[in-house]
Write a protein that holds these residues in place. Structure first.
Motif, PDB file in Angstrom:
ATOM      1  N   ILE A  36     -13.331  -7.666   7.588  1.00  0.00           N
ATOM      2  CA  ILE A  36     -14.587  -7.371   6.883  1.00  0.00           C
ATOM      3  C   ILE A  36     -15.420  -6.367   7.684  1.00  0.00           C
ATOM      4  O   ILE A  36     -15.975  -5.402   7.121  1.00  0.00           O
ATOM      5  CB  ILE A  36     -15.401  -8.667   6.653  1.00  0.00           C
ATOM      6  N   LYS A  37     -15.496  -6.560   8.979  1.00  0.00           N
ATOM      7  CA  LYS A  37     -16.261  -5.644   9.829  1.00  0.00           C
ATOM      8  C   LYS A  37     -15.697  -4.235   9.750  1.00  0.00           C
ATOM      9  O   LYS A  37     -16.438  -3.242   9.620  1.00  0.00           O
ATOM     10  CB  LYS A  37     -16.253  -6.138  11.270  1.00  0.00           C
ATOM     11  N   ALA A  38     -14.369  -4.118   9.799  1.00  0.00           N
ATOM     12  CA  ALA A  38     -13.732  -2.803   9.724  1.00  0.00           C
ATOM     13  C   ALA A  38     -13.998  -2.135   8.379  1.00  0.00           C
ATOM     14  O   ALA A  38     -14.246  -0.921   8.307  1.00  0.00           O
ATOM     15  CB  ALA A  38     -12.234  -2.940   9.965  1.00  0.00           C
ATOM     16  N   LEU A  39     -13.961  -2.927   7.309  1.00  0.00           N
ATOM     17  CA  LEU A  39     -14.214  -2.384   5.968  1.00  0.00           C
ATOM     18  C   LEU A  39     -15.646  -1.884   5.854  1.00  0.00           C
ATOM     19  O   LEU A  39     -15.899  -0.789   5.330  1.00  0.00           O
ATOM     20  CB  LEU A  39     -13.936  -3.471   4.930  1.00  0.00           C
ATOM     21  N   GLU A  40     -16.601  -2.678   6.349  1.00  0.00           N
ATOM     22  CA  GLU A  40     -18.004  -2.281   6.282  1.00  0.00           C
ATOM     23  C   GLU A  40     -18.278  -1.041   7.137  1.00  0.00           C
ATOM     24  O   GLU A  40     -19.012  -0.132   6.720  1.00  0.00           O
ATOM     25  CB  GLU A  40     -18.891  -3.446   6.731  1.00  0.00           C
ATOM     26  N   GLU A  41     -17.674  -0.990   8.311  1.00  0.00           N
ATOM     27  CA  GLU A  41     -17.911   0.158   9.196  1.00  0.00           C
ATOM     28  C   GLU A  41     -17.275   1.430   8.650  1.00  0.00           C
ATOM     29  O   GLU A  41     -17.850   2.516   8.740  1.00  0.00           O
ATOM     30  CB  GLU A  41     -17.363  -0.149  10.588  1.00  0.00           C
TER      31      GLU A  41
END
Length: 306
Positions: A36-41
């Motif tokens: 999720i963090k990678a997708l948001e970033e």
């Protein structure tokens, strides 16, 4: 675009929890968080609002979930097609319910027929149950007085009658059935106005011009039963919810408008998935038992509709 990240997002959006999403995907919670963090970033947006106790979709998250839900729903259908010739020996299904009394016999039959299937039960009111289905957080819903919806396939599986809960020594406790007009002016302890049982009772009272004296509004059927047993007032419960309690009697109220319908539902486009079909078949097989629960209290036999 990374499909692993999208799948993690879809799981969290359906489950409303990083922990449950990890369990759904059979990976660790840190892995889900990392996706999720990678997708948001990567796309410079925020998909979830996180607090210490909950996870909620942002507007961007809602927009993305509207796409990933159908996308991974198709993936599930493809997997179902490929596995069509294999026995239904494993799998996981999320069932949303607005009360345990109709669904527990179904879960017992599911456990007996398919012991390898894991069930995740989501408890809520009728509106929350339908919302969980439409948001694809649940594959199946068991709900009372569900309204037709173009995206849902619905089959009625049970009927229950509204009953008055009375202390054993009450003057009406030995009646086989009670006319609603005898409750005019009676001191009563009822569920909150949003309860389906309460709404059915209130509507029947309005039609007949009956005005009970409502002394307390309680947020659970267990509290209503306890209050009635203590003599604080008469209560109202469904015939499927009355249970066994030597302190009280639950006497049916006469009238065709004092019956609630209970149905099983799923997204119409997912009704042919093997596991969903299996649960619906089991629910139909329980029909005679559930119909009797309503009919012997004046209920009518269930049918089905889409």
């Amino acid at each position: 675009m990374n499909l692993f990240q999208l799948r993690a997002f879809d799981a969290v959006s359906r489950e409303g929890s990083f922990t449950r999403a990890a369990k759904r995907l059979c990976i660790s919670q840190p892995a889900v968080t990392g996706h999720i963090k990678a997708l948001e970033e990567r796309y410079d947006l925020v998909l979830f609002r996180r607090t210490a106790r909950s996870v909620a979709l942002t507007p961007q998250g809602h927009a993305l979930a509207a796409l990933t839900g159908p996308l991974f729903g198709l993936v599930e259908q493809a997997e179902d097609l490929l596995l069509a010739n294999r026995a239904l020996v494993s799998g996981r299904i999320e069932i949303a319910v607005d009360g345990p009394h109709v669904v527990m016999p179904l879960l017992a039959r599911l456990r007996e027929s398919h012991p390898g299937i894991t069930v995740s039960l989501i408890l809520g009111n009728a509106a929350e149950t339908c919302e969980a289905l439409l948001a694809e957080r649940a594959s199946i819903g068991v709900v009372t007085e569900v309204q037709p919806h173009p995206d849902l396939h619905i089959e009625e599986i049970a009927a229950s009658r509204i009953c008055v809960v009375l202390p054993r020594g009450h003057a009406l406790a030995d009646e086989a059935e009670i006319d609603l007009r005898r409750l005019d002016g009676a001191a009563m302890v009822l569920r909150e106005p949003t309860s389906v049982t309460r709404r059915t009772f209130d509507a029947a009272c309005r039609r007949r011009g009956v005005a009970p004296a409502i002394l307390m509004e309680l947020d659970s059927r267990e509290a209503v039963i306890e209050a009635a047993a203590a003599g604080l007032g008469l209560g109202i419960v469904s015939s499927l919810e009355r249970g066994e309690d030597a302190r009280i009697r639950a006497v049916p109220i006469a009238g065709p408008d004092l019956v609630n319908r209970h149905a099983i539902a799923c997204l119409a486009r997912r009704r042919n998935l093997r596991l969903i079909r299996a649960v619906f078949d089991l629910a139909r097989s329980l029909g005679p038992h559930n119909r009797d629960a309503g009919r012997d209290r004046g209920g009518m036999s269930p049918g089905k509709h889409a």
